[in-house]
Write a protein that holds these residues in place. Sequence first.
Motif, PDB file in Angstrom:
ATOM      1  N   TRP A 210     -13.617 -22.029  12.904  1.00 34.33           N
ATOM      2  CA  TRP A 210     -13.259 -22.550  14.438  1.00 34.33           C
ATOM      3  C   TRP A 210     -12.190 -21.668  14.910  1.00 34.33           C
ATOM      4  O   TRP A 210     -12.069 -21.258  15.877  1.00 34.33           O
ATOM      5  N   ASN A 211     -11.161 -21.974  14.137  1.00 35.91           N
ATOM      6  CA  ASN A 211      -9.875 -21.158  14.688  1.00 35.91           C
ATOM      7  C   ASN A 211      -9.672 -20.154  13.693  1.00 35.91           C
ATOM      8  O   ASN A 211      -9.367 -19.934  12.642  1.00 35.91           O
ATOM      9  N   MET A 212      -9.954 -18.954  14.365  1.00 37.88           N
ATOM     10  CA  MET A 212      -9.855 -17.574  13.341  1.00 37.88           C
ATOM     11  C   MET A 212      -8.496 -17.359  12.954  1.00 37.88           C
ATOM     12  O   MET A 212      -8.131 -16.652  11.885  1.00 37.88           O
ATOM     13  N   VAL A 213      -7.559 -17.539  13.810  1.00 39.38           N
ATOM     14  CA  VAL A 213      -6.251 -17.170  13.685  1.00 39.38           C
ATOM     15  C   VAL A 213      -5.609 -17.933  12.314  1.00 39.38           C
ATOM     16  O   VAL A 213      -5.362 -17.467  11.543  1.00 39.38           O
ATOM     17  N   PHE A 279      -9.823  -1.020  12.730  1.00 36.18           N
ATOM     18  CA  PHE A 279     -11.282  -0.726  13.294  1.00 36.18           C
ATOM     19  C   PHE A 279     -11.740  -1.752  14.014  1.00 36.18           C
ATOM     20  O   PHE A 279     -11.886  -1.194  15.265  1.00 36.18           O
ATOM     21  N   THR A 280     -11.877  -2.975  13.707  1.00 41.48           N
ATOM     22  CA  THR A 280     -12.783  -3.642  14.741  1.00 41.48           C
ATOM     23  C   THR A 280     -12.128  -3.843  16.037  1.00 41.48           C
ATOM     24  O   THR A 280     -12.457  -3.822  17.071  1.00 41.48           O
ATOM     25  N   ALA A 281     -10.758  -4.213  15.787  1.00 39.71           N
ATOM     26  CA  ALA A 281      -9.866  -4.339  17.186  1.00 39.71           C
ATOM     27  C   ALA A 281     -10.103  -3.029  18.182  1.00 39.71           C
ATOM     28  O   ALA A 281     -10.059  -3.094  19.250  1.00 39.71           O
ATOM     29  N   ARG A 282      -9.736  -2.012  17.677  1.00 42.79           N
ATOM     30  CA  ARG A 282      -9.875  -0.824  18.324  1.00 42.79           C
ATOM     31  C   ARG A 282     -11.263  -0.256  18.806  1.00 42.79           C
ATOM     32  O   ARG A 282     -11.299   0.056  19.914  1.00 42.79           O
ATOM     33  N   PHE A 286      -9.559  -4.677  21.629  1.00 42.37           N
ATOM     34  CA  PHE A 286      -8.482  -5.698  21.402  1.00 42.37           C
ATOM     35  C   PHE A 286      -7.002  -5.073  21.225  1.00 42.37           C
ATOM     36  O   PHE A 286      -7.211  -3.983  20.560  1.00 42.37           O
ATOM     37  N   ARG A 287      -6.081  -5.724  21.220  1.00 48.56           N
ATOM     38  CA  ARG A 287      -4.671  -5.115  21.304  1.00 48.56           C
ATOM     39  C   ARG A 287      -4.584  -5.176  19.756  1.00 48.56           C
ATOM     40  O   ARG A 287      -4.092  -3.919  19.253  1.00 48.56           O
ATOM     41  N   TYR A 292      -7.893 -10.163  18.474  1.00 52.14           N
ATOM     42  CA  TYR A 292      -9.480 -10.435  18.219  1.00 52.14           C
ATOM     43  C   TYR A 292      -9.773 -11.743  17.728  1.00 52.14           C
ATOM     44  O   TYR A 292     -10.689 -12.251  17.996  1.00 52.14           O
ATOM     45  N   TYR A 293      -8.867 -12.237  16.821  1.00 51.55           N
ATOM     46  CA  TYR A 293      -9.146 -13.316  16.281  1.00 51.55           C
ATOM     47  C   TYR A 293      -9.281 -14.479  17.124  1.00 51.55           C
ATOM     48  O   TYR A 293      -9.866 -15.530  17.170  1.00 51.55           O
TER      49      TYR A 293
END
Length: 325
Positions: A210-213, A279-282, A286-287, A292-293
Amino acid sequence: MSLAITSVRVEMCVVVPVLACRRGAWRGFLEQHLNILQERYWPTPWCYESRCQTIMATVLRARLPDIPYRREVLPLRDGGQVSLDWLEPTGGGAGGTSGCVLVLPGLTGSSQSEYVKGVVMELQRVGVTCVVLNNRGMGGLSLLTTRTYCAANSDDLEEALDHLKTTLKGAPIFIIGISLGGLITGNYLATRGQAAADKVTAAAVVSVPWNMVEGLRGMEQPVWNLLLNRYLASCLCDLADSFSYQLAGGEHEWDLDDVVKVGVVVVKSKTMREFDTRFTARQFGFRDAEDYYRSSSLHDHLHRIRVPLLCLNAADDPFQPLPST
């Protein structure tokens, strides 16, 4: 909007699952039809730890045969493609008036992943039509664009639902999202609001962080969680490397050589955070991985969902354990 979360903690044996749901028709329906809410949890004595249970389940499901789906390739508006793998009940057609269940696999999963096969075989057994959405490049499908998929983006799911709504001619559509597929499902329902409710009758998400961070921070703790983190990062690197024909070179925001494995031993992205940062953020604007999380997390967006949503989590899930307080 009503929300249900059932969860059990392995070390809290002989207790019933926790049900978090406001009073109303949805909670009443769950309490009436889910007998497990009144059952006490007893872990298997010889396999009581969560990571051991995950490994054992994978071993046992490995004996499941491949399922002969009926594949439908769905072209996307940006030139990409996903596949819809259909499995109808014996003697039944696609959907009919009873509708169908759309299943979304996890991080690197597909319609032939063991846990997905377990779900769709049970759906078929009870007479339900189901269709598995294989993400871009997954399930043996070629990646046609430089875009892949991530937890925070549900555009491909939206196109698949538009297609199913037309195909099924108004019959109800239900969704089951597992892990990453659950995050995509939840983010679609939360960001589209009533527009999603016009297409989806109800949904269930399973094993969602639920909270990826906080979930990723927990996965970075030694020893076992960090080892699992590194294994998943290795799988992501292998997947990105298999897409090198689209992702390498060119004018991209990412440098694939800075992301994936080099040879057999050296790994550039050793953790999921490193992979998502490089990769994913770019790829999705996302910064960084933290941004992203935060964008992927559902814990503070559930109030936006306008359809009945059943959420199933284990209290000892390595990605999102139930707080001790």
